[in-house]
Design a protein around this motif. Structure first.
Motif, PDB file in Angstrom:
ATOM      1  N   PRO A  72       0.793  -1.164   0.000  1.00 17.52           N
ATOM      2  CA  PRO A  72       0.000   0.000   0.000  1.00 17.52           C
ATOM      3  C   PRO A  72       0.834   1.224   0.000  1.00 17.52           C
ATOM      4  CG  PRO A  72      -0.778  -1.606   1.593  1.00 17.52           C
ATOM      5  CD  PRO A  72       0.413  -2.132   0.950  1.00 17.52           C
ATOM      6  N   GLY A  73       2.101   1.175  -0.214  1.00 12.83           N
ATOM      7  CA  GLY A  73       2.900   2.368  -0.290  1.00 12.83           C
ATOM      8  C   GLY A  73       3.028   3.045   1.042  1.00 12.83           C
ATOM      9  N   THR A  74       3.896   4.034   1.132  1.00 10.73           N
ATOM     10  CA  THR A  74       4.037   4.797   2.360  1.00 10.73           C
ATOM     11  C   THR A  74       3.903   6.251   2.038  1.00 10.73           C
ATOM     12  OG1 THR A  74       6.412   4.885   2.038  1.00 10.73           O
ATOM     13  CG2 THR A  74       5.593   3.103   3.390  1.00 10.73           C
ATOM     14  N   GLY A  75       3.598   7.037   3.022  1.00  7.87           N
ATOM     15  CA  GLY A  75       3.672   8.468   2.802  1.00  7.87           C
ATOM     16  C   GLY A  75       2.340   9.142   2.690  1.00  7.87           C
ATOM     17  N   ASP A  76       2.293  10.171   1.853  1.00  4.05           N
ATOM     18  CA  ASP A  76       1.253  11.181   1.847  1.00  4.05           C
ATOM     19  C   ASP A  76       0.004  10.783   1.115  1.00  4.05           C
ATOM     20  OD1 ASP A  76       2.806  10.926  -0.305  1.00  4.05           O
ATOM     21  OD2 ASP A  76       3.076  13.034  -0.681  1.00  4.05           O
ATOM     22  N   LEU A  77       0.189  10.658   0.720  1.00  2.00           N
ATOM     23  CA  LEU A  77      -1.057  10.497   0.023  1.00  2.00           C
ATOM     24  C   LEU A  77      -1.999   9.577   0.866  1.00  2.00           C
ATOM     25  CD1 LEU A  77      -0.043  10.084  -3.675  1.00  2.00           C
ATOM     26  CD2 LEU A  77      -0.788  12.050  -2.498  1.00  2.00           C
ATOM     27  N   VAL A 131     -11.673   6.960  -9.475  1.00  2.00           N
ATOM     28  CA  VAL A 131     -10.463   6.295  -9.955  1.00  2.00           C
ATOM     29  C   VAL A 131      -9.715   7.168 -10.955  1.00  2.00           C
ATOM     30  CG1 VAL A 131      -9.559   4.232 -11.115  1.00  2.00           C
ATOM     31  CG2 VAL A 131     -11.546   4.055  -9.600  1.00  2.00           C
ATOM     32  N   SER A 132     -10.439   7.950 -11.743  1.00  2.00           N
ATOM     33  CA  SER A 132      -9.806   8.868 -12.695  1.00  2.00           C
ATOM     34  C   SER A 132     -10.614  10.146 -12.750  1.00  2.00           C
ATOM     35  CB  SER A 132      -9.729   8.229 -14.090  1.00  2.00           C
ATOM     36  OG  SER A 132      -9.184   9.136 -15.033  1.00  2.00           O
ATOM     37  N   HIS A 133      -9.921  11.283 -12.755  1.00  2.00           N
ATOM     38  CA  HIS A 133     -10.580  12.592 -12.769  1.00  2.00           C
ATOM     39  C   HIS A 133      -9.592  13.589 -13.366  1.00  2.00           C
ATOM     40  CE1 HIS A 133     -12.366  16.359 -11.215  1.00  2.00           C
ATOM     41  NE2 HIS A 133     -13.500  15.677 -11.193  1.00  2.00           N
ATOM     42  N   PRO A 134     -10.071  14.611 -14.103  1.00  2.00           N
ATOM     43  CA  PRO A 134      -9.142  15.610 -14.640  1.00  2.00           C
ATOM     44  C   PRO A 134      -8.224  16.219 -13.586  1.00  2.00           C
ATOM     45  CG  PRO A 134     -11.280  15.861 -15.665  1.00  2.00           C
ATOM     46  CD  PRO A 134     -11.456  14.830 -14.580  1.00  2.00           C
ATOM     47  N   THR A 135      -8.725  16.383 -12.355  1.00  2.00           N
ATOM     48  CA  THR A 135      -7.846  16.762 -11.245  1.00  2.00           C
ATOM     49  C   THR A 135      -7.432  15.479 -10.548  1.00  2.00           C
ATOM     50  OG1 THR A 135      -9.022  18.857 -10.964  1.00  2.00           O
ATOM     51  CG2 THR A 135      -7.633  18.137  -9.137  1.00  2.00           C
ATOM     52  N   ALA A 136      -6.280  14.950 -10.935  1.00  2.00           N
ATOM     53  CA  ALA A 136      -5.889  13.601 -10.517  1.00  2.00           C
ATOM     54  C   ALA A 136      -5.791  13.461  -9.004  1.00  2.00           C
ATOM     55  CB  ALA A 136      -4.554  13.238 -11.169  1.00  2.00           C
ATOM     56  N   GLY A 143       1.077   4.077   7.382  1.00  2.00           N
ATOM     57  CA  GLY A 143       1.988   4.082   6.246  1.00  2.00           C
ATOM     58  C   GLY A 143       1.460   3.351   5.035  1.00  2.00           C
ATOM     59  N   MET A 144       0.155   3.025   5.004  1.00  2.00           N
ATOM     60  CA  MET A 144      -0.422   2.271   3.898  1.00  2.00           C
ATOM     61  C   MET A 144      -1.412   3.141   3.129  1.00  2.00           C
ATOM     62  SD  MET A 144      -1.216  -1.273   5.907  1.00  2.00           S
ATOM     63  CE  MET A 144      -0.019  -1.920   7.076  1.00  2.00           C
ATOM     64  N   VAL A 145      -1.395   3.034   1.820  1.00  2.00           N
ATOM     65  CA  VAL A 145      -2.300   3.795   0.958  1.00  2.00           C
ATOM     66  C   VAL A 145      -3.493   2.939   0.601  1.00  2.00           C
ATOM     67  CG1 VAL A 145      -2.547   4.905  -1.286  1.00  2.00           C
ATOM     68  CG2 VAL A 145      -0.446   5.210   0.027  1.00  2.00           C
ATOM     69  N   GLY A 146      -4.700   3.467   0.780  1.00  2.00           N
ATOM     70  CA  GLY A 146      -5.916   2.754   0.413  1.00  2.00           C
ATOM     71  C   GLY A 146      -6.948   2.811   1.511  1.00  2.00           C
ATOM     72  N   GLY A 147      -8.222   2.713   1.110  1.00  2.00           N
ATOM     73  CA  GLY A 147      -9.307   2.766   2.084  1.00  2.00           C
ATOM     74  C   GLY A 147     -10.279   1.622   1.955  1.00  2.00           C
ATOM     75  N   GLU A 177      -8.855  -8.135  -4.922  1.00  2.00           N
ATOM     76  CA  GLU A 177      -9.921  -8.120  -3.920  1.00  2.00           C
ATOM     77  C   GLU A 177     -10.097  -6.749  -3.290  1.00  2.00           C
ATOM     78  OE1 GLU A 177      -9.352 -11.171  -1.014  1.00  2.00           O
ATOM     79  OE2 GLU A 177      -9.339 -12.800  -2.482  1.00  2.00           O
ATOM     80  N   ARG A 178      -9.320  -5.778  -3.724  1.00  2.70           N
ATOM     81  CA  ARG A 178      -9.429  -4.418  -3.173  1.00  2.70           C
ATOM     82  C   ARG A 178      -9.260  -3.401  -4.304  1.00  2.70           C
ATOM     83  NH1 ARG A 178      -3.438  -3.628  -0.738  1.00  2.70           N
ATOM     84  NH2 ARG A 178      -4.181  -1.519  -0.631  1.00  2.70           N
ATOM     85  N   ARG A 179     -10.101  -3.544  -5.323  1.00  3.17           N
ATOM     86  CA  ARG A 179      -9.956  -2.738  -6.532  1.00  3.17           C
ATOM     87  C   ARG A 179     -10.156  -1.246  -6.282  1.00  3.17           C
ATOM     88  NH1 ARG A 179      -9.356  -5.914 -10.978  1.00  3.17           N
ATOM     89  NH2 ARG A 179      -9.920  -8.098 -10.714  1.00  3.17           N
ATOM     90  N   GLU A 180     -10.908  -0.895  -5.239  1.00  5.71           N
ATOM     91  CA  GLU A 180     -11.088   0.524  -4.960  1.00  5.71           C
ATOM     92  C   GLU A 180      -9.786   1.198  -4.529  1.00  5.71           C
ATOM     93  OE1 GLU A 180     -13.117  -1.576  -1.389  1.00  5.71           O
ATOM     94  OE2 GLU A 180     -12.428  -2.085  -3.422  1.00  5.71           O
ATOM     95  N   ASP A 181      -8.765   0.398  -4.196  1.00  2.63           N
ATOM     96  CA  ASP A 181      -7.459   0.957  -3.814  1.00  2.63           C
ATOM     97  C   ASP A 181      -6.524   1.132  -5.013  1.00  2.63           C
ATOM     98  OD1 ASP A 181      -8.161   1.066  -1.162  1.00  2.63           O
ATOM     99  OD2 ASP A 181      -7.296  -0.878  -0.665  1.00  2.63           O
ATOM    100  N   ILE A 182      -6.906   0.599  -6.182  1.00  3.67           N
ATOM    101  CA  ILE A 182      -6.012   0.653  -7.331  1.00  3.67           C
ATOM    102  C   ILE A 182      -5.736   2.095  -7.739  1.00  3.67           C
ATOM    103  CG2 ILE A 182      -5.840   0.142  -9.807  1.00  3.67           C
ATOM    104  CD1 ILE A 182      -7.169  -2.538  -9.242  1.00  3.67           C
ATOM    105  N   GLY A 183      -6.781   2.934  -7.804  1.00  3.62           N
ATOM    106  CA  GLY A 183      -6.586   4.326  -8.185  1.00  3.62           C
ATOM    107  C   GLY A 183      -5.647   5.077  -7.251  1.00  3.62           C
ATOM    108  N   PRO A 184      -5.924   5.085  -5.932  1.00  2.00           N
ATOM    109  CA  PRO A 184      -5.019   5.771  -5.001  1.00  2.00           C
ATOM    110  C   PRO A 184      -3.597   5.221  -5.017  1.00  2.00           C
ATOM    111  CG  PRO A 184      -7.138   5.381  -3.947  1.00  2.00           C
ATOM    112  CD  PRO A 184      -7.166   4.656  -5.264  1.00  2.00           C
TER     113      PRO A 184
END
Length: 536
Positions: free
Chosen positions: A4-9, A42-47, A163-167, A336-343
């Motif tokens: 899930p990556g670390t950091g800010d986002l 998942v995709s928006h002009p303001t990413a 430290g994990m990205v996703g909800g 199994e957690r496709r809603e986390d793919i975009g973030p």
């Protein structure tokens, strides 16, 4: 190992076309026993808005929910304020989400406004529980993509990100398990497919447990079996050829902290016996030593192997598994957690763009600019099986960003590794020219006069006009809506249609020329009004 990556986002979405069904028969409360329907950007002009969410609270109570570019607001989980989708290319007319038993019926205001995996939702479509569990990608005007899925209805304030990205619900569950066990001394076994981020979870356990000692990570699969015991437990001088001095092992290096052993299923029989002794007594014997050394280390192990199968075949010791799994965590695969793919994709892409000095692409100042992550590519990311999970997604993000270096947006048709065939959701699959990803031009390049000339030249056949202009059919509908002198058949009043029908004596071709709308759509309106058109 980057999860899930670390950091800010889920597998390709399966749907059933119920465009001929009676909408009143589909109404009914959606089950609220365990989940609540939601839309995640998942995709928006303001990413940087990727990951914002809209909870469809009305559906469980039997009420339909309307969605347009102006309302309602999408918010980031845990934050009170948000914004509507707001893309100027989206329709102002709302998309309807209607309860349909255990499923949801999605009804657009017109063809082309909303597509699922490239196929227009003409007349609406119902998505059942299995499709919602996997996640349904919905694409608006070739610019905005949301994932229709479910979230736990009992979800309260989300736990710390650690430290994990996703909800996603599954990732929130992992975080809660970490919170529960982090400050305890019990050993933890982390199970999950390759690339799901097992080391990141081990680091979160160490950090949350506030251990004073270091975090030491060891991949047992990368150590030769002959040297594994000495590497882990240390050795004394003369224990084997080349051992000219006493040497500490990884256990002693991690004293007072956490030792993470990845690929523990690869441990040799000798190492398994020594690990079992450490877990049972808190003591270890360096290789060649005659006296034990006491150790106080939090042991966290991980594997993607079927340890039970290895026990059955005699290559792994059952008592060791029982000791390692003082507390067991399972990490969900990305599918199994496709809603986390975009973030997640945005997180990794942001890192690469920042390194290239191109992070400004994620926050364009022009609302009419095409999205940095094209909608067609975002849908393909959602439907990809991701056998390599988060690690593979990170590598794909790096490849796409570097491949698009210097360009304002990514290439919609950029190849993905091991990509399955494009999904087909009904027997009436769209032709390549109808797919948004196949457009040869941007809709912003088409002027009003060119648009009108193409429509007239093709007798207002929207599909053929879109092919002639080299744009997606959904984009052509958007151009019509933004052109004050042009209309859709749905915009015509009953009185105007009836008057024109009688004036043209029911000749559909003449009516199309007078009203300047799609013949196919006009024929549907005539049927709705009980008027039978006459073919020329």
């Amino acid at each position: 190992m980057a999860l899930p990556g670390t950091g800010d986002l889920p597998r390709p979405v399966a749907t059933a076309d119920l465009s001929t069904a009676n909408a009143s028969q589909l109404r009914g409360p959606v089950s609220t026993s365990r989940s609540l329907p939601a839309l995640t950007l998942v995709s928006h002009p303001t990413a940087l808005r990727v990951g914002e969410r809209l909870l469809l609270h009305g559906l469980p109570t039997g009420r339909e929910v309307l969605l347009s570019r102006n309302a309602p607001d999408f918010t980031r989980p845990g934050e009170p304020l948000g914004l509507p989708l707001g893309d100027p290319f989206m329709s102002r007319k709302p998309l309807r989400f209607i309860p349909a038993g255990e499923g949801i019926r999605v009804v657009p205001d017109r063809a082309g406004h909303c597509t699922c995996a490239g196929e227009p939702l003409q007349g609406g479509r119902e998505f059942g529980p299995e499709a919602l569990a996997r996640g349904v990608p919905l694409e608006f005007s070739g610019r905005v993509v949301v994932l229709l899925h479910r979230v736990p209805s009992s979800e309260t304030e989300p736990p710390s990100p650690l430290g994990m990205v996703g909800g996603s619900a599954s990732l929130q569950g992992v975080r809660r398990h970490i919170e529960r066990v982090a400050d305890l001394d019990v050993p933890v076994l982390i199970r999950g497919e390759t690339g799901t981020g097992k080391e990141l979870v081990a680091r979160a356990l160490h950090a949350r447990g506030r251990r004073q000692g270091p975090f030491v990570s060891v991949n047992l699969g990368a150590i030769s079996k002959e040297l594994a015991a000495a590497e882990l437990f240390g050795s004394v001088r003369g224990a084997f050829t080349g051992a000219q001095r006493d040497r500490e092992g990884y256990f002693q290096a991690a004293e007072g902290g956490t030792l993470f052993l990845d690929e523990v299923g690869e441990a040799s029989p000798e190492v398994q016996v020594m690990l079992l002794r450490v877990l049972e007594t808190g003591e270890l014997y360096p290789v060649g030593a005659s006296r034990p050394v006491t150790t106080k280390v939090r042991l966290v192990t991980a594997t993607d192997a079927d340890l039970e199968a290895r026990i059955a075949e005699g290559s792994f010791r059952a008592p060791l598994l029982h000791r390692l799994a003082g507390y067991e965590l399972r990490l969900p695969p990305l599918r199994e957690r496709r809603e986390d793919i975009g973030p997640l994709f945005l997180h990794f892409a942001h890192q690469e763009l920042a390194a290239l000095g191109e992070a400004h692409h994620l926050a364009p100042s022009d609302p009419h600019a095409p999205p940095w992550l094209p909608a067609a590519l975002a849908v393909r990311l959602l439907l990809h099986p991701w056998p390599g999970n988060i690690r593979q997604l990170r590598n794909v993000a790096r490849q796409l960003v570097i491949g698009g270096r210097g360009q304002p947006c990514l290439e919609p048709d950029a190849p993905l590794p091991q990509e399955p065939p494009r999904p087909v959701t009904s027997s009436a699959a769209p032709s390549p020219s109808e797919h948004d990803g196949a457009a040869r031009r941007r809709s912003t390049e088409v002027g009003g006069q060119e648009l009108l000339a193409a429509l007239r030249a093709h007798a207002w056949d929207v599909r053929r006009a879109a092919q002639h202009l080299g744009i997606a059919r959904s984009s052509l509908y958007d151009l019509i809506e933004r052109s004050p002198g042009l209309r859709l058949a749905g915009d015509l009043s009953e009185e105007e249609i009836t008057r024109c029908f009688h004036a043209c004596q029911g000749n559909l071709e003449e009516m199309v020329k007078r009203l300047e709308v799609s013949g196919r759509a006009l024929r549907r309106r005539l049927r709705e009004l009980g008027l039978g058109p006459k073919s020329p």
